[in-house]
Design an enzyme around this catalytic site. Structure first.
Site, PDB file in Angstrom:
ATOM      1  N   ASN A   1      -9.446 -12.247  -1.770  1.00  0.00           N
ATOM      2  CA  ASN A   1      -9.797 -12.414  -3.186  1.00  0.00           C
ATOM      3  C   ASN A   1      -9.666 -13.856  -3.679  1.00  0.00           C
ATOM      4  O   ASN A   1      -9.488 -14.089  -4.868  1.00  0.00           O
ATOM      5  CB  ASN A   1      -8.931 -11.482  -4.062  1.00  0.00           C
TER       6      ASN A   1
ATOM      7  N   TYR B   1       0.831  -1.206   0.000  1.00  0.00           N
ATOM      8  CA  TYR B   1       0.000   0.000   0.000  1.00  0.00           C
ATOM      9  C   TYR B   1       0.871   1.266   0.000  1.00  0.00           C
ATOM     10  O   TYR B   1       1.837   1.379   0.758  1.00  0.00           O
ATOM     11  CB  TYR B   1      -0.932   0.011   1.204  1.00  0.00           C
TER      12      TYR B   1
END
Length: 296
Positions: free
Chosen positions: A155, A49
């Protein structure tokens, strides 16, 4: 059999945009404290990030008040290797779920976040080259050394989740997936069914569709805006974002929404949505607006 002892807060603080918030260390510390005061104790990160900056920004703030560490659950993710400019040796975006990369990524996250352990580590994306035995070996090492307490994925499909779980002694505690009126695939592909079956609470990212529900002018967005506005009035919501959070939270797998904001008023509004209850007709009205057709 599959239940975990790790408890998330009802909303999760997401920090993937923290590098763009242009906050001083003191301002970042205040934001963390405000989250905690609102009962949002689960903090979501990933190594990548902010091009590897966000964990360090959070850790810098935590250094100013280390005692806060005991009041929160820190989550981080690994497995994605983007071809960022700050990593000039990479010429293609790729995944790496090797034993060596998982261990190295966790060591880096611990240093950046200024903590001795992660409450939860997630494999960030499914990797077609994932060796489930190698991942299990890495997880076992991190657990044994006390550097990570729980593990999960992000995911992952049902089969990918089941494959990794088959190699582990302890349960994977979550699957962090995208859920919103603009992204409902996991409502039908078995992902949330598996979570409900195993008493696993999924984490829901991008519940507001990256803002596209509010700003897009295509027919789907317009239908959603109109329907959400009607329901917001019916349930006395402050705005349609609260209705969206209530819609996500009504799913029986009990998703935990991630709030990816540094704006305290938006954070307060999201948390306040926990008091909003939709009935089934309101919930399906949103589903119908999103799909453009009625249920069969």
């Amino acid at each position: 059999m599959y239940e975990s002892h790790l408890t998330f807060s009802e909303f999760v603080a997401g920090f993937w945009r923290m590098a763009s918030w242009q906050m001083t260390p003191i301002q970042r510390l205040k934001l963390i404290e405000q989250y905690l005061d609102l009962g949002v104790t689960t903090m979501d990160h990933a190594d990548i990030y902010g091009q590897y900056q966000c964990e360090a920004l959070f850790g810098e703030a935590l250094t100013l008040k280390p005692a806060l560490r005991g009041q929160m659950q820190i989550v981080s993710k690994c497995g994605i290797k983007p071809a960022f400019d700050c990593r000039p040796s990479r010429y293609v975006n790729h995944y790496d779920t090797s034993y060596a990369h998982i261990i190295a990524s966790v060591e880096q996250s611990l240093t950046q976040l200024n903590t001795d352990y992660l409450d939860l580590l997630l494999i960030h994306r499914p990797d077609p080259l994932m060796d489930a035995d190698a991942v299990a070996e890495a997880f076992a090492h991190l657990k044994q050394t006390g550097k990570v307490r729980h593990f999960g994925v992000s995911n992952f499909s049902v089969s990918q989740f089941s494959l990794l779980q088959s190699r582990l002694d302890a349960p994977l505690v979550t699957n962090q997936v995208e859920i919103s009126p603009l992204e409902m695939s996991h409502l039908a592909d078995g992902t949330l069914d598996l979570c409900q079956e195993r008493h696993i609470r999924p984490m829901a990212w991008s519940c507001l569709g990256g803002g596209n529900i509010f700003k897009n002018t295509n027919p789907q967005a317009v239908r959603l805006q109109q329907t959400l506005a009607v329901i917001a009035d019916e349930v006395n919501a402050q705005d349609i974002s609260q209705v969206i959070y209530a819609w996500v939270r009504m799913l029986p797998s009990k998703p935990v929404p991630i709030i990816g904001s540094g704006n305290i008023e938006r954070i307060k509004s999201a948390v306040a949505s926990s008091h909003i209850q939709l009935d089934r007709q309101q919930w399906f009205s949103i589903w119908q607006a999103a799909t453009g057709h009625s249920v069969p």
